[in-house]
Design an enzyme around this catalytic site. Structure first.
Site, PDB file in Angstrom:
ATOM      1  N   LYS A  84      -6.855   6.169 -11.164  1.00 27.76           N
ATOM      2  CA  LYS A  84      -6.107   7.191 -11.909  1.00 27.76           C
ATOM      3  C   LYS A  84      -5.049   6.577 -12.832  1.00 27.76           C
ATOM      4  CE  LYS A  84      -7.037  10.638  -8.380  1.00 27.76           C
ATOM      5  NZ  LYS A  84      -8.066   9.790  -7.734  1.00 27.76           N
ATOM      6  N   ALA A 125       0.817  -1.221   0.000  1.00 27.83           N
ATOM      7  CA  ALA A 125       0.000   0.000   0.000  1.00 27.83           C
ATOM      8  C   ALA A 125       0.846   1.264   0.000  1.00 27.83           C
ATOM      9  CB  ALA A 125      -0.930  -0.001   1.226  1.00 27.83           C
TER      10      ALA A 125
END
Length: 604
Positions: A408, A362
């Site tokens: 994105k 992450a």
């Protein structure tokens, strides 16, 4: 009145009732029954007085809040009175060798009526006094949604607690059998959910309180829309089970927040499948102190791994999640590692030491405008950091490597999105050569409440008096709660076969300007009081985000709310060449965008 004074007063009242009830009962019987002598009556009265106070102590009759007396409190009086009467009856038989049945029955009835009446009069007197005191102050006229147990308890609490400053006026409930039913304080059920708007106008309602905490997100949205009038505040009561268990007070009402309206129904995970992979294993989470990383840690603990390696660059955030998790006493070992994923040697050292079975990666730079100004950092952290971590996973035979990606990365016009797309390509490329490790990426949109999220920003702007700044009136984004995203990441990792880009179903996109308007209303303001200012699209921003490009789409969900993009094979040699060029090139954005938009790579 203080506790001591109230105790003495109740003691005196009960003593008088108990002492004289025997004599009153006797004189009721006297015309028909002259068996008892005065010494016997006095002895009976003394025994009854002592036994009553013993059982009053046992059943706690003197330390209750009788101003809130209910059936439960009246039952305690019945138990204490019955126990004292039976005790006296038995002792009288032993002492006087005769029965006192009729006298004891009359005395028992008098005790119930007089002692119970004295306690109920306490509540009636308090209610009368409070009603008198509060009649001068303007209470907020309130509509209750839900006439079940939660709604009934809430109405009583409003009537008994002046500090809540709410006057329950009317209720609604979708149950047809409850229509026209009268609840506490004369509050009537006068319709169903669809009647809320009409009743708000009819009764000049200023607050709507939802007394059904188990409502689905869709139903909550519907009720909010029906209640969404100027100057009307919408609140929700806590879970009724928590109220009944004493965890929270019934008057701990919570404002409906924008997160409540945007969140979706929880997904039921394949807990058996996940637990089979996770239980008694070593899990490594990079970026473990961040919004997503820390929530993955919280969620993964439910499946009982042996140890979780908390890896992050910032010591404060790692310390915070370590303190939180070690306080849970769940027999899991938490290992805090301060390390930078850009440091290849350090990452290999960590993998060599702990040999994790599953890795959730992450750690990343996620802020679009900041990465436009700092493209080298995006390359180092998002691309090289991912490559270092993924190659360490391959070297030390980690079973699964899950990259946390972003919407994105689809057709990116910006550095951040392009760097995350290259990170996905790194994972897919390595998966072809890394035979003992399954490498996948999971892609999703904005998460509610994460660092840098638009919602905390809008909240601060409202607290400061406005205006809220929105970049463009057309701007839309997908939203998901942090716990939901984290759960789906874990689920996607469990079903991964290798090389996939999983995409989480984000629902419908939300117009940011509508989000701003909702937040203003939920905060109790009108739009013209706070204001919305359009500041223009920031560097690298897109008006509309996508979750999959056209050539990636698999139409069917592989699991609830999880789609799988088509597996793509990227030559890792080409990717490594590009990374070297990025490290030694000042025109990083142009090179990045050119690379991610090439069409010559094969798709399977």
């Amino acid at each position: 009145m203080g506790a001591k004074e109230r105790y003495i007063l109740l003691l005196i009242i009960d003593s008088l009732i108990v002492t004289f009830s025997v004599f009153i009962g006797y004189y009721i019987l006297a015309p028909f029954f002259l068996q008892y002598t005065m010494p016997v009556l006095i002895t009976t009265s003394i025994i009854l007085l002592i036994s009553h106070h013993v059982f009053a102590y046992v059943f706690n009759l003197y330390h209750r809040a009788w101003e809130y007396a209910s059936v439960r409190e009246l039952m305690s009086i019945a138990q204490a009175v019955t126990a004292s009467i039976i005790t006296t009856y038995i002792l009288n038989i032993l002492l006087f060798q005769t029965t006192f049945t009729r006298l004891m029955i009359i005395t028992w009835m008098m005790h119930l009526i007089l002692i119970g009446g004295s306690r109920l009069s306490w509540r009636v007197a308090r209610h009368h006094l409070i009603g008198k005191q509060s009649s001068d102050q303007e209470k907020l006229r309130t509509l209750i949604v839900g006439a079940g147990k939660g709604g009934s308890i809430l109405i009583k609490q409003m009537l008994d607690t002046p500090a809540m400053n709410m006057l329950p006026v009317v209720a609604v409930d979708d149950d047809s059998t409850k229509q026209r039913m009268e609840l506490a304080g004369g509050v009537r059920v006068e319709g169903k959910r669809e009647d809320i708007e009409k009743l708000i106008k009819k009764y000049d309602i200023r607050k709507v309180v939802i007394a059904i905490p188990s409502l689905s997100k869709t139903e909550l949205n519907e009720i909010y829309e029906l209640s969404n009038h100027e100057s009307v505040e919408v609140m929700i009561m806590p879970n009724i089970d928590d109220v009944m268990s004493g965890k929270v007070e019934v008057n701990a009402l919570k404002k409906v927040e924008v997160e409540d309206l945007l969140g979706r129904e929880p997904v039921k995970l394949d807990t058996a499948g996940i637990e089979e992979q996770v239980r008694d294993r070593t899990i490594l989470v990079t970026g473990a102190g961040g919004s997503i990383g820390s929530e993955i840690v919280r969620q993964i603990t439910k499946f009982q791994p042996r140890e979780i390696v908390l890896l992050g660059h910032g010591e404060n955030s790692i310390y915070t999640i370590l303190e939180e998790m070690t306080g849970r006493n769940n027999n899991i070992e938490y290992i805090p590692i301060i390390a930078d994923v850009q440091d290849r040697q350090r990452m290999f050292e960590v993998f060599e030491t702990y040999k994790p079975n599953i890795v959730y990666h992450a750690a990343a730079h996620k802020h679009v405008p900041l990465m436009e100004y700092n493209p080298k950092e995006a390359v180092k952290n998002n691309i090289i950091g991912t490559k270092n971590t993924a190659e360490a996973a391959c070297e030390y035979k980690t079973e699964k490597f899950v990259l946390i990606s972003t919407d994105k990365a689809v057709n990116p016009p910006n550095v951040m999105g392009a760097s995350k797309r290259v990170a996905e390509m790194v994972v897919q490329g390595l998966n072809q050569n890394c035979k003992e490790t399954t490498l996948v990426a999971v892609r999703f949109g904005n998460v509610l409440g994460s660092r840098g999220s638009v919602i905390p920003k809008f909240r601060k702007q409202i607290e400061a008096g406005g205006p809220i700044t929105v970049t463009d009136e057309r701007m839309t984004r997908y939203f998901m709660t942090i716990p939901e995203a984290s759960r789906l990441v874990i689920q996607a990792g469990a079903i991964a076969e290798g090389g996939e880009v999983f995409v989480l179903d984000m629902g419908e996109p939300v117009k940011i300007v509508n989000l701003a308007r909702n937040m203003i209303k939920l905060s109790g303001y009108k739009e013209d009081e706070i204001g919305i200012k359009f500041s223009g699209v920031r560097p690298g921003e897109k008006l509309f985000e996508e979750l999959l490009s056209e050539d990636e789409i698999h139409p069917n969900q592989v699991y609830t709310k999880i789609y799988r993009g088509k597996t793509v094979s990227y030559p890792i040699i080409e990717i490594e060449k590009t990374i070297k060029q990025l490290e030694n090139n000042n025109n990083i954005k142009e090179l990045l965008l050119d690379f991610v938009n090439r069409k010559e790579y094969t798709k399977n």
